[in-house]
Design an enzyme around this catalytic site. Structure first.
Site, short mmCIF file in Angstrom:
data_model
loop_
_atom_site.label_atom_id
_atom_site.label_comp_id
_atom_site.label_asym_id
_atom_site.label_seq_id
_atom_site.Cartn_x
_atom_site.Cartn_y
_atom_site.Cartn_z
N ASP A 43 0.68 -1.10 -0.14
CA ASP A 43 -0.15 -0.08 0.22
C ASP A 43 0.96 1.69 0.25
O ASP A 43 0.23 2.62 -0.44
CB ASP A 43 -0.46 0.19 1.30
CG ASP A 43 -2.04 -1.05 1.21
OD1 ASP A 43 -2.08 -1.24 0.23
OD2 ASP A 43 -3.25 -1.45 1.45
N GLY A 44 1.85 1.43 0.56
CA GLY A 44 3.07 2.37 0.42
C GLY A 44 3.22 2.16 -0.54
O GLY A 44 3.65 3.98 -1.47
N ASP A 84 -4.99 9.41 5.16
CA ASP A 84 -5.24 9.81 6.57
C ASP A 84 -3.78 10.87 6.52
O ASP A 84 -2.80 10.94 6.26
CB ASP A 84 -5.06 8.87 7.40
CG ASP A 84 -3.77 7.97 7.58
OD1 ASP A 84 -2.91 8.71 7.13
OD2 ASP A 84 -4.00 6.51 8.01
N ARG A 119 4.74 13.35 26.83
CA ARG A 119 2.98 13.34 27.22
C ARG A 119 2.02 13.65 26.41
O ARG A 119 2.33 13.81 25.24
CB ARG A 119 3.06 13.91 28.40
CG ARG A 119 4.48 13.66 29.66
CD ARG A 119 4.13 14.56 30.66
NE ARG A 119 2.38 14.83 31.67
CZ ARG A 119 2.50 15.68 31.96
NH1 ARG A 119 3.29 16.43 32.65
NH2 ARG A 119 1.41 15.90 33.06
N ASP A 155 -2.87 10.80 22.83
CA ASP A 155 -2.10 10.60 22.20
C ASP A 155 -1.77 10.90 20.43
O ASP A 155 -1.06 11.09 20.20
CB ASP A 155 -1.83 8.98 22.32
CG ASP A 155 -0.74 8.52 23.41
OD1 ASP A 155 -0.18 9.10 24.13
OD2 ASP A 155 -0.47 6.48 23.05
N ALA A 204 -6.24 1.13 7.38
CA ALA A 204 -5.11 1.45 7.53
C ALA A 204 -4.93 2.11 9.33
O ALA A 204 -5.60 1.28 9.95
CB ALA A 204 -4.53 2.65 6.98
N SER A 216 -6.30 -0.02 13.17
CA SER A 216 -5.71 -0.52 14.49
C SER A 216 -6.00 0.30 15.82
O SER A 216 -5.63 0.20 17.39
CB SER A 216 -4.28 -0.06 14.13
OG SER A 216 -3.99 -0.51 12.81
#
Length: 285
Positions: free
Chosen positions: A69-70, A144, A154, A173, A185, A189
């Protein structure tokens, strides 16, 4: 007029030379002109097919990628503003975006030569970074745009506005802004849904949010997103399709909206999206 096809291989794949030989031989027998990017020169045996980047951008009718896919994403972004159809041949492990598997190459090349395919115009995203009111970076994405902290930093604070309405505030995050194409993609996850890529929507998925109430959002393609970032550190970045990273600073404003460009993917009528997803999800386990 002869059909002109550009083939864009991932040179790290061990079988790339044999597959290129097979494809070039078949296409030549069927009166198709083949062109390869300059990086293929390292193989030493396809030099007569090598063309420079400017020629490829302005002369080919169709682009085929060999890899995962990359490879498809980097090639797709390059040709999006030219309206050149794109099709991926999967040499990777999963390859959600690739339409052709190795054992289908000749069959699907035959369909392409005979114009026996359909085009899906896939939504792309445009991301723009503003710092102190000045535009400092912009990029187009097929899969994306991701705002995230580095591994040891942090979490960051994110203020999300949709059409200038404050919609959510996260401590997380990071956050993923995906097209329906990119729903399989990074967003997948991070707990996002799978969306049929024919749907023209945008998907917003927080990454490890510090709240059980934070959930992915699906919004209309014509809505505009603004993201304000704050943190006590500078280890923040904007990633484009997992391939381009631009460093951010606390206080930066990022806007995300539908791009004026589309990624034109070649699709075959004997392929079913849901069967393909099921097969490739099992392959990824």
């Amino acid at each position: 007029m002869l059909l002109k096809i550009g083939i864009f291989p991932n040179m790290a794949k061990k079988e790339i030379e044999d597959i290129l030989e097979k494809m070039i031989s078949f296409l030549g027998e069927n009166n198709v002109e083949v062109f390869l990017p300059e990086k293929v020169k390292v193989l030493g045996k396809f030099n007569k097919y090598i063309a420079d980047n400017n020629f490829l951008l302005n002369n080919i009718d169709l682009a085929l990628t060999l890899g995962g896919d990359g490879t498809l994403l980097s090639t797709g972004r390059k040709f999006a503003n030219k309206g050149i159809p794109l099709c991926g041949i999967n040499l990777g492990r999963v390859g959600f975006l690739a339409e052709i598997e190795i054992d289908e190459i000749i069959d699907k090349l035959t369909k392409i030569i005979n114009n026996n395919y359909v085009l899906e115009k896939r939504l792309m995203l445009e991301g723009v970074v503003f710092r102190n009111g000045e535009k400092i970076f912009s990029a187009e994405a097929i899969n994306d745009l991701v705002v995230t902290k580095s591994g040891l930093s942090r979490m960051i604070k994110l203020k999300l506005l949709i059409d200038d309405i404050l919609t959510a505030e996260y401590q997380a995050d990071g956050i993923i802004f995906a097209t329906s194409t990119g729903s399989t993609a990074y967003s997948l996850s991070a707990g996002g849904p799978i969306i049929n890529p024919s749907l023209k929507v945008m998907l917003i998925t927080p990454i490890c949010p510090h709240s059980v109430n934070a959930r992915p959002l699906i919004i209309d393609e014509n809505e505009e997103i603004k993201l304000k970032v704050s943190a006590r550190h500078n280890d923040i970045g904007l990633t484009v399709d997992g391939q381009i990273v631009y460093p951010l600073l606390p206080g930066d404003l990022i806007t995300i909206k539908k791009s004026s460009l589309t990624a034109d993917f070649i699709k075959f009528k004997d392929k079913n999206y849901y069967k393909t997803v099921k097969k490739k999800l099992l392959r990824s386990e």
